[in-house]
Design a protein around this motif. Structure first.
Motif, PDB file in Angstrom:
ATOM      1  N   GLU A 324     -22.923 -10.146  36.593  1.00 17.85           N
ATOM      2  CA  GLU A 324     -22.223 -10.088  35.328  1.00 17.85           C
ATOM      3  C   GLU A 324     -23.320 -10.061  34.141  1.00 17.85           C
ATOM      4  OE1 GLU A 324     -18.881 -12.794  32.784  1.00 17.85           O
ATOM      5  OE2 GLU A 324     -19.626 -13.575  34.647  1.00 17.85           O
ATOM      6  N   MET A 325     -22.882  -9.526  33.288  1.00 19.13           N
ATOM      7  CA  MET A 325     -23.466  -9.165  32.171  1.00 19.13           C
ATOM      8  C   MET A 325     -23.489 -10.235  31.186  1.00 19.13           C
ATOM      9  SD  MET A 325     -24.487  -5.646  32.541  1.00 19.13           S
ATOM     10  CE  MET A 325     -24.898  -4.811  31.189  1.00 19.13           C
ATOM     11  N   PHE A 326     -24.610 -10.240  30.431  1.00 20.82           N
ATOM     12  CA  PHE A 326     -25.117 -11.325  29.577  1.00 20.82           C
ATOM     13  C   PHE A 326     -24.652 -11.113  28.004  1.00 20.82           C
ATOM     14  CE2 PHE A 326     -27.842 -11.923  33.060  1.00 20.82           C
ATOM     15  CZ  PHE A 326     -27.958 -13.240  33.208  1.00 20.82           C
ATOM     16  N   CYS A 327     -24.567 -12.109  27.210  1.00 21.64           N
ATOM     17  CA  CYS A 327     -24.181 -11.936  26.013  1.00 21.64           C
ATOM     18  C   CYS A 327     -25.552 -12.542  25.244  1.00 21.64           C
ATOM     19  CB  CYS A 327     -23.107 -12.893  25.337  1.00 21.64           C
ATOM     20  SG  CYS A 327     -21.617 -12.640  26.168  1.00 21.64           S
ATOM     21  N   ILE A 328     -25.632 -11.739  23.780  1.00 16.26           N
ATOM     22  CA  ILE A 328     -26.798 -12.129  23.072  1.00 16.26           C
ATOM     23  C   ILE A 328     -26.418 -11.813  21.633  1.00 16.26           C
ATOM     24  CG2 ILE A 328     -27.936  -9.945  23.211  1.00 16.26           C
ATOM     25  CD1 ILE A 328     -30.641 -11.529  23.714  1.00 16.26           C
ATOM     26  N   LEU A 329     -27.020 -12.550  20.677  1.00 16.25           N
ATOM     27  CA  LEU A 329     -26.818 -12.327  19.231  1.00 16.25           C
ATOM     28  C   LEU A 329     -27.926 -11.539  18.645  1.00 16.25           C
ATOM     29  CD1 LEU A 329     -25.127 -15.584  17.829  1.00 16.25           C
ATOM     30  CD2 LEU A 329     -23.847 -13.355  18.646  1.00 16.25           C
ATOM     31  N   TYR A 330     -27.756 -10.777  17.878  1.00 12.06           N
ATOM     32  CA  TYR A 330     -29.101 -10.111  17.047  1.00 12.06           C
ATOM     33  C   TYR A 330     -28.545  -9.646  15.884  1.00 12.06           C
ATOM     34  CZ  TYR A 330     -26.731  -5.440  18.167  1.00 12.06           C
ATOM     35  OH  TYR A 330     -25.722  -4.277  18.220  1.00 12.06           O
ATOM     36  N   THR A 331     -29.548  -9.307  15.093  1.00 11.91           N
ATOM     37  CA  THR A 331     -29.562  -8.467  13.687  1.00 11.91           C
ATOM     38  C   THR A 331     -30.561  -7.626  13.654  1.00 11.91           C
ATOM     39  OG1 THR A 331     -29.391  -9.270  11.468  1.00 11.91           O
ATOM     40  CG2 THR A 331     -31.343 -10.250  12.672  1.00 11.91           C
ATOM     41  N   ILE A 332     -30.454  -6.795  12.469  1.00  9.33           N
ATOM     42  CA  ILE A 332     -31.484  -5.644  12.217  1.00  9.33           C
ATOM     43  C   ILE A 332     -32.277  -5.992  11.181  1.00  9.33           C
ATOM     44  CG2 ILE A 332     -31.607  -3.302  11.718  1.00  9.33           C
ATOM     45  CD1 ILE A 332     -30.124  -3.651  14.465  1.00  9.33           C
ATOM     46  N   ILE A 333     -33.763  -6.052  11.724  1.00  8.40           N
ATOM     47  CA  ILE A 333     -34.829  -6.195  10.504  1.00  8.40           C
ATOM     48  C   ILE A 333     -35.903  -5.020  10.574  1.00  8.40           C
ATOM     49  CG2 ILE A 333     -36.484  -7.646   9.447  1.00  8.40           C
ATOM     50  CD1 ILE A 333     -35.097 -10.156  10.971  1.00  8.40           C
ATOM     51  N   ASP A 334     -35.945  -4.285   9.527  1.00  7.42           N
ATOM     52  CA  ASP A 334     -36.997  -3.348   9.545  1.00  7.42           C
ATOM     53  C   ASP A 334     -36.582  -2.341  10.314  1.00  7.42           C
ATOM     54  OD1 ASP A 334     -38.487  -4.393   7.343  1.00  7.42           O
ATOM     55  OD2 ASP A 334     -39.698  -5.314   8.722  1.00  7.42           O
ATOM     56  N   GLY A 335     -35.254  -2.035  10.424  1.00  8.76           N
ATOM     57  CA  GLY A 335     -34.688  -0.930  11.370  1.00  8.76           C
ATOM     58  C   GLY A 335     -34.852  -1.334  12.910  1.00  8.76           C
ATOM     59  N   LYS A 336     -35.066  -2.515  13.374  1.00  9.32           N
ATOM     60  CA  LYS A 336     -35.285  -2.739  14.576  1.00  9.32           C
ATOM     61  C   LYS A 336     -34.392  -4.328  15.008  1.00  9.32           C
ATOM     62  CE  LYS A 336     -40.263  -1.502  14.790  1.00  9.32           C
ATOM     63  NZ  LYS A 336     -41.621  -2.047  15.243  1.00  9.32           N
TER      64      LYS A 336
END
Length: 444
Positions: A324-336
């Motif tokens: 099963e695939m995973f969940c993760i939270l992310y944001t974008i800082i300086d294009g990354k």
């Protein structure tokens, strides 16, 4: 191997190994979409509306823009509300109000508020709720066909008048029909302009479940705070089965000149603004198809959108080791992309996404969030506990838009919490709906 996705479930954090940590049960019982209105909803009143149709781009579409496209783009991609006054002429408003009157006479305008799925069809809507009805000519409009109004008898009369060669005086049914068809083309041109301006090309696809309805609110009616759309993962298995989702919410006000109250109240993040001159090309709502679920207050870096990737494969974890695939939270800082949580996987339905994430923001020491700063400064888009207390979400500013006759209002369906304040006098009427775009494709 067949992948299955469900609502959020028993959580396993991933650090160097898979460690079972939490169990929670589904309590996601409220449908904070407005209840009526479209082929993808179980409450749709027309079986014909559920039939797919081919993509249509009208060859009658004007090259002249209907909108201030630069301002509209900045507003919507920043998670704000765009308003365009005098979008309709008084003649166009009159024709639509006549259509509403016909629906009232046929008892098709029914009370409709925000649905509680625990109650099924027994929603107890009443005088404190608006009345709504799906627009009967909407599917023909999407197909680029001539449109007619509600009554069969009236349709026959209009068709007979169309076949007559002699001109009809202003105000006859034939004149109204011409206005209605011109208005139909205008709304489809609006859809195409939105798709082009926001670079959301699948909004052009007329076979998607674009929605359109009339809404009418008399004195005492209101609509509580809600979201029009949310991440597929938070909807349960149904979220990944639907071919499209709401992308842009829109309303065109047909209200009385003297209507009092009935403002559209939105809660927007003033700490975030999209724009090349700001050096910020990160858009709200969606990144790589991953929908936004919250905000991160990074002080010096401003407020940043946070996205939920439900198809994350951690480095070193092979498909044969974990199916099963995973969940993760992310944001974008300086294009990354910057991950603000550890990956987790869902295996058993126990509680809602919002309750689980809020619990994790309160954890001290090692937990889901990668550090205490992320945990402390993360805020959900949809925090019903705050809403029920009447609180303003952290970092939000209240913006009220009056239901001014003839004006158009648009905002992103995913990121703007909003409500309709109580109508204090007169009648608040609107032609409203949602332009859809395709649901994120499952990446395998």
């Amino acid at each position: 191997m067949t992948q299955t996705r469900g609502p959020l479930s028993r959580i396993i954090f991933l650090s160097t190994a898979l460690i079972p940590c939490f169990a929670f049960s589904s309590s996601n019982n409220y449908n904070y979409h407005s209840s009526t209105i479209g082929p993808n909803t179980s409450t749709s009143t027309s079986t014909e509306q559920q039939q797919p149709c081919a993509p249509v781009v009208s060859n009658k579409q004007s090259n002249l823009s209907l909108l201030d496209t630069d301002r509209m783009k900045r507003k919507i991609l920043s998670g704000k509300v765009y308003q365009h006054e005098n979008f309709l002429t008084e003649d166009e408003i009159r024709v639509l109000l006549q259509d509403v009157d016909g629906l009232i006479q046929e008892n098709k305008m029914i009370p409709s508020g925000l649905s509680n799925t625990n109650k099924g069809t027994d929603q107890n809507f009443g005088r404190g709720d608006r009345t709504t009805c799906p627009v009967t000519w909407w599917l023909d409009s999407l197909r680029g066909l001539n449109v007619v109004t509600t009554s069969k008898e009236k349709q026959q009369s209009l068709q007979q008048q169309q076949q007559q060669s002699q001109p009809q005086p202003h105000g006859t049914d034939k004149r109204n029909l011409e206005l209605l068809n011109s208005l139909s083309e205008k709304i489809q041109q609006l859809r195409h302009e939105v798709a082009l301006t926001l670079n959301r090309p699948t909004i052009n696809d007329a076979s998607l479940a674009h929605e359109c309805y009339y809404s009418r609110s008399t004195e005492g009616a209101l609509l509580k705070r809600h979201m029009d759309e949310r991440h597929e993962e938070t909807k349960g298995p149904r979220g990944w089965m639907l071919p499209s989702r709401r992308s842009v919410s829109w309303l065109i006000y047909l209200s009385d000149f003297d209507v009092q109250g009935g403002e559209l109240r939105s809660y927007v993040q003033d700490g975030f603004a999209w724009g090349p001159e700001r050096g910020n090309m990160v858009e709200v709502a969606s990144n790589r198809g991953n929908l936004q679920v919250g905000w991160l207050d990074m002080r010096m870096d401003g407020t940043l959108p946070v996205f939920l990737d439900s198809w994350y494969r951690p480095p070193g974890v092979r498909e044969m080791d974990h199916d099963e695939m995973f969940c993760i939270l992310y944001t974008i800082i300086d294009g990354k992309e910057v991950y603000i949580t550890k990956p987790w996987v869902n295996t058993m339905v126990v509680e809602s996404f919002a309750d689980f994430i809020k619990m994790q923001t309160l954890e001290k020491g090692p937990g889901l969030f990668r550090n205490d700063v992320y945990a402390k400064n993360f805020k959900l888009l949809e925090d019903r506990q705050l809403w029920e207390n009447g609180s303003v979400p952290p970092g939000s500013t209240i913006k009220d838009v009056k239901p001014k006759r003839g004006s158009l209002v648009m905002f992103d369906s995913v990121v703007v919490p909003h409500e309709v304040l109580v109508v204090k006098g007169g009648v608040r009427t609107a032609l409203a709906g949602w332009f859809h775009e395709k649901t994120q494709e499952i990446p395998f």
